[in-house]
Motif scaffolding. Sequence first.
Motif, PDB file in Angstrom:
ATOM      1  N   GLU A 218       0.908  -1.038  -0.351  1.00  0.00           N
ATOM      2  CA  GLU A 218      -0.217  -0.246   0.324  1.00  0.00           C
ATOM      3  C   GLU A 218       0.688   0.884   0.159  1.00  0.00           C
ATOM      4  OE1 GLU A 218      -3.989  -0.204   2.274  1.00  0.00           O
ATOM      5  OE2 GLU A 218      -2.133  -0.548   3.987  1.00  0.00           O
ATOM      6  N   LYS A 219       0.534   2.430  -0.578  1.00  0.00           N
ATOM      7  CA  LYS A 219       1.051   3.633  -0.563  1.00  0.00           C
ATOM      8  C   LYS A 219       0.462   4.290   0.623  1.00  0.00           C
ATOM      9  CE  LYS A 219       1.615   7.819  -2.861  1.00  0.00           C
ATOM     10  NZ  LYS A 219       1.900   8.636  -4.205  1.00  0.00           N
ATOM     11  N   LYS A 220       1.031   5.023   0.924  1.00  0.00           N
ATOM     12  CA  LYS A 220       0.773   5.851   2.417  1.00  0.00           C
ATOM     13  C   LYS A 220       2.228   7.763   2.038  1.00  0.00           C
ATOM     14  CE  LYS A 220      -0.188   2.898   5.579  1.00  0.00           C
ATOM     15  NZ  LYS A 220      -1.611   2.212   6.110  1.00  0.00           N
ATOM     16  N   VAL A 221       1.347   8.072   2.662  1.00  0.00           N
ATOM     17  CA  VAL A 221       1.931   9.632   2.570  1.00  0.00           C
ATOM     18  C   VAL A 221       2.885  10.404   3.651  1.00  0.00           C
ATOM     19  CG1 VAL A 221       2.223  12.018   1.803  1.00  0.00           C
ATOM     20  CG2 VAL A 221       1.023  10.396   0.405  1.00  0.00           C
ATOM     21  N   VAL A 222       3.637  10.128   4.721  1.00  0.00           N
ATOM     22  CA  VAL A 222       4.062  10.313   6.101  1.00  0.00           C
ATOM     23  C   VAL A 222       4.811  11.930   5.434  1.00  0.00           C
ATOM     24  CG1 VAL A 222       3.775   8.258   7.148  1.00  0.00           C
ATOM     25  CG2 VAL A 222       6.242   9.249   6.026  1.00  0.00           C
ATOM     26  N   GLU A 223       4.654  12.815   7.357  1.00  0.00           N
ATOM     27  CA  GLU A 223       5.904  13.453   7.036  1.00  0.00           C
ATOM     28  C   GLU A 223       7.552  13.558   7.083  1.00  0.00           C
ATOM     29  OE1 GLU A 223       6.734  16.949   9.830  1.00  0.00           O
ATOM     30  OE2 GLU A 223       4.302  15.559  10.452  1.00  0.00           O
ATOM     31  N   SER A 224       7.983  13.741   6.320  1.00  0.00           N
ATOM     32  CA  SER A 224       9.768  13.542   6.439  1.00  0.00           C
ATOM     33  C   SER A 224      10.453  14.333   7.708  1.00  0.00           C
ATOM     34  CB  SER A 224      10.037  14.480   5.086  1.00  0.00           C
ATOM     35  OG  SER A 224      11.431  14.518   4.892  1.00  0.00           O
ATOM     36  N   VAL A 225      11.348  13.831   7.913  1.00  0.00           N
ATOM     37  CA  VAL A 225      12.095  14.171   9.533  1.00  0.00           C
ATOM     38  C   VAL A 225      12.816  14.917   8.957  1.00  0.00           C
ATOM     39  CG1 VAL A 225      11.601  12.105  10.097  1.00  0.00           C
ATOM     40  CG2 VAL A 225      13.764  11.626   8.964  1.00  0.00           C
ATOM     41  N   VAL A 226      13.461  15.191   7.461  1.00  0.00           N
ATOM     42  CA  VAL A 226      14.256  15.893   7.177  1.00  0.00           C
ATOM     43  C   VAL A 226      13.940  17.058   7.018  1.00  0.00           C
ATOM     44  CG1 VAL A 226      15.462  16.492   5.666  1.00  0.00           C
ATOM     45  CG2 VAL A 226      15.573  14.224   5.890  1.00  0.00           C
ATOM     46  N   PRO A 227      14.087  18.485   7.513  1.00  0.00           N
ATOM     47  CA  PRO A 227      13.384  20.085   8.110  1.00  0.00           C
ATOM     48  C   PRO A 227      13.173  20.226   6.431  1.00  0.00           C
ATOM     49  CG  PRO A 227      14.888  19.437   9.616  1.00  0.00           C
ATOM     50  CD  PRO A 227      14.797  18.240   8.688  1.00  0.00           C
ATOM     51  N   GLY A 228      12.448  20.787   6.084  1.00  0.00           N
ATOM     52  CA  GLY A 228      11.589  21.486   4.951  1.00  0.00           C
ATOM     53  C   GLY A 228      11.758  20.838   3.749  1.00  0.00           C
ATOM     54  N   ARG A 229      11.453  19.345   3.716  1.00  0.00           N
ATOM     55  CA  ARG A 229      11.177  18.709   2.613  1.00  0.00           C
ATOM     56  C   ARG A 229      10.007  18.494   2.454  1.00  0.00           C
ATOM     57  NH1 ARG A 229      13.558  16.161  -1.073  1.00  0.00           N
ATOM     58  NH2 ARG A 229      15.941  15.954  -0.755  1.00  0.00           N
ATOM     59  N   PRO A 230       9.088  18.480   1.377  1.00  0.00           N
ATOM     60  CA  PRO A 230       7.751  17.662   0.953  1.00  0.00           C
ATOM     61  C   PRO A 230       7.624  16.349   1.571  1.00  0.00           C
ATOM     62  CG  PRO A 230       9.006  17.724  -1.033  1.00  0.00           C
ATOM     63  CD  PRO A 230      10.313  18.214   0.176  1.00  0.00           C
ATOM     64  N   PRO A 231       6.095  15.937   1.693  1.00  0.00           N
ATOM     65  CA  PRO A 231       6.364  14.626   2.152  1.00  0.00           C
ATOM     66  C   PRO A 231       6.574  13.542   1.879  1.00  0.00           C
ATOM     67  CG  PRO A 231       4.110  15.751   2.595  1.00  0.00           C
ATOM     68  CD  PRO A 231       5.126  16.904   1.601  1.00  0.00           C
ATOM     69  N   ASN A 232       6.675  12.545   2.072  1.00  0.00           N
ATOM     70  CA  ASN A 232       7.643  11.596   1.659  1.00  0.00           C
ATOM     71  C   ASN A 232       6.245  10.214   0.615  1.00  0.00           C
ATOM     72  OD1 ASN A 232       9.771  11.629   3.774  1.00  0.00           O
ATOM     73  ND2 ASN A 232      10.115  11.844   1.078  1.00  0.00           N
ATOM     74  N   ASP A 233       6.510   9.970  -0.237  1.00  0.00           N
ATOM     75  CA  ASP A 233       5.806   8.565  -0.629  1.00  0.00           C
ATOM     76  C   ASP A 233       6.947   7.610   0.012  1.00  0.00           C
ATOM     77  OD1 ASP A 233       4.028  10.289  -1.945  1.00  0.00           O
ATOM     78  OD2 ASP A 233       4.853   9.323  -3.960  1.00  0.00           O
TER      79      ASP A 233
ATOM     80  N   GLY B 200       9.615  12.381  16.581  1.00  0.00           N
ATOM     81  CA  GLY B 200       8.993  10.890  16.100  1.00  0.00           C
ATOM     82  C   GLY B 200       9.405  10.636  14.389  1.00  0.00           C
ATOM     83  N   HIS B 201       9.450   9.081  14.038  1.00  0.00           N
ATOM     84  CA  HIS B 201       9.960   9.282  12.510  1.00  0.00           C
ATOM     85  C   HIS B 201       8.672   8.649  12.176  1.00  0.00           C
ATOM     86  CE1 HIS B 201      12.165   7.822   9.220  1.00  0.00           C
ATOM     87  NE2 HIS B 201      13.707   8.347   9.477  1.00  0.00           N
ATOM     88  N   PRO B 202       7.752   9.347  10.799  1.00  0.00           N
ATOM     89  CA  PRO B 202       6.980   8.646  10.896  1.00  0.00           C
ATOM     90  C   PRO B 202       6.854   7.372   9.979  1.00  0.00           C
ATOM     91  CG  PRO B 202       6.730  10.564  11.065  1.00  0.00           C
ATOM     92  CD  PRO B 202       7.975  10.950  11.096  1.00  0.00           C
ATOM     93  N   MET B 203       7.775   7.296   9.282  1.00  0.00           N
ATOM     94  CA  MET B 203       8.012   6.165   8.421  1.00  0.00           C
ATOM     95  C   MET B 203       8.720   4.527   9.128  1.00  0.00           C
ATOM     96  SD  MET B 203      10.387   5.494   5.174  1.00  0.00           S
ATOM     97  CE  MET B 203      10.771   3.513   4.342  1.00  0.00           C
ATOM     98  N   MET B 204       9.316   5.045   9.802  1.00  0.00           N
ATOM     99  CA  MET B 204      10.032   3.547  10.809  1.00  0.00           C
ATOM    100  C   MET B 204       8.872   3.945  12.122  1.00  0.00           C
ATOM    101  SD  MET B 204      12.952   3.546   9.589  1.00  0.00           S
ATOM    102  CE  MET B 204      12.850   2.145  10.564  1.00  0.00           C
ATOM    103  N   SER B 205       8.305   3.912  12.755  1.00  0.00           N
ATOM    104  CA  SER B 205       6.531   3.848  12.529  1.00  0.00           C
ATOM    105  C   SER B 205       6.195   2.802  12.086  1.00  0.00           C
ATOM    106  CB  SER B 205       6.338   5.564  13.028  1.00  0.00           C
ATOM    107  OG  SER B 205       5.011   5.133  13.858  1.00  0.00           O
TER     108      SER B 205
END
Lengths: 238, 238
Positions: A218-233, B200-205
Amino acid sequence: MLFQSTVLACKMNDKSSIWVHVPMTRSSIIEEGQLYALGFRFHHAVNDVAVLNLWLRDSESKVPNFSTHNVGVGAFVVNTQHQILCVRELRKNYMPWKTPTGTSELGESIEDAAIREVFEETGIRTKFHSILGFRQTHGMAHGRSDLYFVCRLDPIEEQDDNGNFVIPTPCAQACEIEIAEWVPFDDYKRMVDGEGSQKGHPMMSHVVHAYEMGRMIEKKVVESVVPGRPPNDVYFPR
Amino acid sequence: MLFQSTVLACKMNDKSSIWVHVPMTRSSIIEEGQLYALGFRFHHAVNDVAVLNLWLRDSESKVPNFSTHNVGVGAFVVNTQHQILCVRELRKNYMPWKTPTGTSELGESIEDAAIREVFEETGIRTKFHSILGFRQTHGMAHGRSDLYFVCRLDPIEEQDDNGNFVIPTPCAQACEIEIAEWVPFDDYKRMVDGEGSQKGHPMMSHVVHAYEMGRMIEKKVVESVVPGRPPNDVYFPR
């Protein structure tokens, strides 16, 4: 010797590497500046600029590769009448039918590439459902590698006045596709399973199995942990 | 005008494109041959050779990209005492702990890259189990994209004379890793879930969740349908 003094100065200032960007129209500087003899090598070249790098330390270079992979996509599109969308390419193919495939463009998501290729090859509009599997192949064109993702897409079916789903009619793309057709799912399955005298397609046989078992990535979209980066697929098995 | 006549001759012979390979030590020919004005552009450059291409047809170029992606790997290594292998990098990191990560080399399999990075960063030997998830990121270095796979690896544990498993001791890699340690799984989980004041780390979660649910993407090796190609690494949800 412009570059020789630059190399010396950078070493004295404890720089780890030097980058040189050379436009096509100034390419003589690579030869005249004796960049090869100084140890520079091409890192990459795109459009009208070549980029060279020289690692200045005694250790192995820590400059990352430019890029190693291309991303291919295949589309697994099954309609509400248990038929799968297939094409036959104009260039000779080893199979009577194949699912639509293509290559993702730089910056394109896996699912957008699959949806685009299906539309280009067959005129059918689809929505992304999940990924059914993927494959890694090395030693492709120019020595690069390939990651190929099979996407399960749902065809967009309109309903008629009686509430029945209307299966859209595929239309083969000129130039590349000889015919685009909805093929009975069981016929496709027999083909990839290699029943009778057919050679089969081991990977697609596994994909059919994953589909029939309801397995998916499945695909989810999550917040990036790198400041300033758009959300990740991100993609997870389910 | 050597190249001008070549271009004309190729067009007359209905060729679709021209490739030119230029070694660094002959790079002046790009400028002197006016390749830019003739419409040639860099396709790629590696080591000491630049490769240029000119598309000769009126249609959009059908020459595929050189490559668009790099492949990164992360390792999710849990031992029989419910501890997860973590590192803290010497360069400042946004997290107290992270799992070992790295980049796959050209031609390397996803699982070999993960096993190699764990060994380099921590000295721990592992076996591949499955993939727990992956991420696509665009706009990385030099405008390339990145596919990052989190691999579940099992540490290789020896048994002592009493049949108890002996957990191997991690050893931080000089230069890059400050500390390598087995961290209680629940501490890691609280960290990536962002409990308390942690980000937190949304992907690793999500990865932790997939691991706890026993979800996985399995590797299989299947015969290629392309004659002469070695078997393919394929990956399916299970």
